[in-house]
Scaffold this active site. Structure first.
Site, PDB file in Angstrom:
ATOM      1  N   ASP A   1     -38.054   4.849  35.660  1.00 17.93           N
ATOM      2  CA  ASP A   1     -36.378   5.123  34.355  1.00 17.93           C
ATOM      3  C   ASP A   1     -35.631   6.768  34.262  1.00 17.93           C
ATOM      4  O   ASP A   1     -34.814   6.529  33.352  1.00 17.93           O
ATOM      5  CB  ASP A   1     -37.890   5.902  32.572  1.00 17.93           C
ATOM      6  CG  ASP A   1     -38.434   4.830  32.238  1.00 17.93           C
ATOM      7  OD1 ASP A   1     -39.832   4.935  32.640  1.00 17.93           O
ATOM      8  OD2 ASP A   1     -38.528   4.040  31.442  1.00 17.93           O
TER       9      ASP A   1
ATOM     10  N   ARG B   1     -34.856   6.012  22.406  1.00 21.19           N
ATOM     11  CA  ARG B   1     -35.798   6.591  23.238  1.00 21.19           C
ATOM     12  C   ARG B   1     -34.964   7.281  24.536  1.00 21.19           C
ATOM     13  O   ARG B   1     -34.369   7.595  24.963  1.00 21.19           O
ATOM     14  CB  ARG B   1     -36.414   5.110  23.709  1.00 21.19           C
ATOM     15  CG  ARG B   1     -37.362   4.891  23.231  1.00 21.19           C
ATOM     16  CD  ARG B   1     -38.308   3.166  24.253  1.00 21.19           C
ATOM     17  NE  ARG B   1     -39.795   3.698  24.739  1.00 21.19           N
ATOM     18  CZ  ARG B   1     -40.169   4.107  25.105  1.00 21.19           C
ATOM     19  NH1 ARG B   1     -39.788   2.334  25.774  1.00 21.19           N
ATOM     20  NH2 ARG B   1     -40.654   4.056  25.420  1.00 21.19           N
TER      21      ARG B   1
ATOM     22  N   ALA C   1     -36.320   0.769  31.524  1.00 21.94           N
ATOM     23  CA  ALA C   1     -35.343   1.217  31.430  1.00 21.94           C
ATOM     24  C   ALA C   1     -34.119   0.264  32.040  1.00 21.94           C
ATOM     25  O   ALA C   1     -33.379   0.360  30.873  1.00 21.94           O
ATOM     26  CB  ALA C   1     -35.388   1.765  32.385  1.00 21.94           C
TER      27      ALA C   1
ATOM     28  N   ASN D   1     -41.181   8.226  35.120  1.00 25.09           N
ATOM     29  CA  ASN D   1     -41.628   7.212  34.948  1.00 25.09           C
ATOM     30  C   ASN D   1     -42.846   7.254  34.320  1.00 25.09           C
ATOM     31  O   ASN D   1     -43.340   8.232  33.480  1.00 25.09           O
ATOM     32  CB  ASN D   1     -42.657   6.532  36.247  1.00 25.09           C
ATOM     33  CG  ASN D   1     -42.581   4.930  36.442  1.00 25.09           C
ATOM     34  OD1 ASN D   1     -42.119   3.742  35.976  1.00 25.09           O
ATOM     35  ND2 ASN D   1     -43.279   4.167  36.951  1.00 25.09           N
ATOM     36  N   LYS D   2     -43.837   5.712  33.905  1.00 27.03           N
ATOM     37  CA  LYS D   2     -44.899   5.879  32.671  1.00 27.03           C
ATOM     38  C   LYS D   2     -46.066   6.900  32.394  1.00 27.03           C
ATOM     39  O   LYS D   2     -46.836   7.057  34.147  1.00 27.03           O
ATOM     40  CB  LYS D   2     -45.333   4.115  32.729  1.00 27.03           C
ATOM     41  CG  LYS D   2     -46.306   4.086  32.167  1.00 27.03           C
ATOM     42  CD  LYS D   2     -46.055   4.192  30.410  1.00 27.03           C
ATOM     43  CE  LYS D   2     -44.897   3.682  29.858  1.00 27.03           C
ATOM     44  NZ  LYS D   2     -44.327   4.114  28.995  1.00 27.03           N
TER      45      LYS D   2
ATOM     46  N   ARG E   1     -38.244  -3.113  25.894  1.00 35.50           N
ATOM     47  CA  ARG E   1     -38.633  -1.344  26.787  1.00 35.50           C
ATOM     48  C   ARG E   1     -38.625  -1.994  27.842  1.00 35.50           C
ATOM     49  O   ARG E   1     -38.516  -2.849  28.799  1.00 35.50           O
ATOM     50  CB  ARG E   1     -40.259  -0.806  26.323  1.00 35.50           C
ATOM     51  CG  ARG E   1     -41.053  -1.896  26.075  1.00 35.50           C
ATOM     52  CD  ARG E   1     -41.800  -2.883  27.398  1.00 35.50           C
ATOM     53  NE  ARG E   1     -42.170  -2.004  28.916  1.00 35.50           N
ATOM     54  CZ  ARG E   1     -42.596  -2.856  30.146  1.00 35.50           C
ATOM     55  NH1 ARG E   1     -41.943  -3.883  29.808  1.00 35.50           N
ATOM     56  NH2 ARG E   1     -42.720  -1.929  30.855  1.00 35.50           N
TER      57      ARG E   1
ATOM     58  N   GLN F   1     -49.347  -2.054  29.464  1.00 35.98           N
ATOM     59  CA  GLN F   1     -47.711  -2.698  29.416  1.00 35.98           C
ATOM     60  C   GLN F   1     -48.687  -3.254  31.399  1.00 35.98           C
ATOM     61  O   GLN F   1     -48.056  -4.627  31.368  1.00 35.98           O
ATOM     62  CB  GLN F   1     -47.435  -2.125  30.103  1.00 35.98           C
ATOM     63  CG  GLN F   1     -46.009  -1.366  29.151  1.00 35.98           C
ATOM     64  CD  GLN F   1     -46.478   0.234  28.772  1.00 35.98           C
ATOM     65  OE1 GLN F   1     -47.817   0.459  28.482  1.00 35.98           O
ATOM     66  NE2 GLN F   1     -45.725   0.239  27.964  1.00 35.98           N
TER      67      GLN F   1
END
Ligand code: MRU
Length: 341
Positions: free
Chosen positions: A227, A86, A51, A237-238, A49, A186
């Site tokens: 990302d 994804r 990017a 992003n996350k 995982r 993460q």
């Protein structure tokens, strides 16, 4: 000096070898993918995982398809399957397209050579991001980061963690606040593991502690990865990144995004056009396989959010640092990269 973190992705004897990130921090193990189906499974289940890592994995996935598939139509369909795994990180589609292009021109050898190029360029780009970003971190900075934008999210070195790493290598002694990053953790599982291996001073905190830390003046700068960065500078992003950016603006803390130019998507005008992946609700109802909520409760699991450009102090890339207005500065950095190829 040997890197304390092994390469996230390697091509070995017609297979893709990946660090199995589902197993960290308990075990450093590897998963080998011999088919495109296995690569798609590894991406969906987040064995791999982040990017830039998805970009390289997608490119090697096309090489794998070219090695085994009968004919160009089968390779093209494998490329489509890889991209569909994804949707948010633009690097995945970018890496797959580059390898597919090389395959159309020169077959399997071309696709594999392109995947190798993407992998080695990734590490070089991250080191350059690190150098530009470290200049923005004062000596002894207390840096907050989110999710994992480290070596594990790339082929090596890392983007946001790369900035922290470069600052540490320059003798600036950063201290890192690592947000745990629910629901998949993460930050706790991967970033804390990396910083420990690198010998960089770090403290793990629950995501919910960020406001308290900033309110007490304990955070000097926030550095996160991305990302997808839209043409106007909006950053996907996350999940949780947007909240940190709002907090940083409120407390007058600089909010930096570190990402390679391959994460900038000039064909996406703004954040509203970015597809945000929604993942299995059980990732929210469970922690490390243990159910923490009633099985039948409704849970919503958006994997990413979009931070508006106006909350982003600077975007650090391998081509240099972009500042507002991003429409102009990002386009200039993307052109600079195109001239180098
Ligand atoms: O769902 P993930 O773990 O793939 O999300 C990763 C992130 O949001 C990272 O911050 C981003 O990909 C940048 S990685 C250098």
């Amino acid at each position: 000096m040997r890197d304390p973190i092994p390469p996230t992705i390697e091509w070995r004897r017609d297979r893709i070898r990946l660090i199995d990130q589902r197993e960290l921090p308990a075990r450093l193990t590897f998963v080998e993918c011999a088919t495109v189906g296995e690569v798609c499974g590894a991406i969906r289940s987040m064995a791999v995982r982040g990017a830039p890592a998805l970009g390289a994995t997608g490119a090697y996935g096309v090489a794998l398809a070219a090695r085994h598939a009968r004919g160009a139509a089968a390779v093209r369909s494998a490329a489509e399957r890889l991209v569909a795994t994804r949707p948010t990180a633009v690097n995945l589609a970018w890496g797959v397209a580059r390898a597919l292009d090389a395959y159309e021109r020169s077959g399997f050898d071309g696709a594999l050579a392109e995947a190798h190029r993407i992998a080695s360029d990734d590490v070089a780009a991250n080191r350059a991001i690190g150098r530009y970003g470290a200049d923005l971190l004062p000596e002894g900075s207390r840096v907050m980061t989110h999710c994992n934008a480290g070596a594990l999210a790339c082929v090596g070195y890392g983007t946001a963690v790369g900035v922290i790493r470069a600052a540490a290598e320059a003798g600036k002694r950063p201290h890192v606040w690592v947000g745990e990053t629910r629901p998949v953790l993460q930050g706790a599982r991967l970033t804390a593991w990396e910083l420990d291996r690198l010998g960089i001073d770090a403290t793990l905190v629950a995501d919910t502690m960020a406001a308290s830390l900033m309110g007490r003046g304990d955070v000097d700068v926030v550095v996160v990865g991305a990302d997808r960065i839209a043409a106007n500078g909006d950053v996907a992003n996350k999940i949780g990144t947007y909240g940190l950016a709002v907090l940083a603006a409120h407390h007058d803390v600089p909010f930096l995004v570190a990402a390679p130019t391959s994460t900038i998507d000039l064909s996406t005008p703004d954040g509203g056009a970015i597809e945000v992946e929604e993942r299995d609700a059980d990732e929210v109802r469970c922690v490390a396989g243990t159910r923490i909520a009633p099985a039948r409760v409704t849970a919503l699991n958006r994997a990413f959010d979009v931070t508006p450009a106006k909350l982003v102090t600077a975007i650090v890339t391998e081509q240099g640092v972009a500042r507002r207005p991003y429409a102009r500065s990002l386009a200039r950095l993307v052109r600079a990269r195109a001239r180098q190829r």
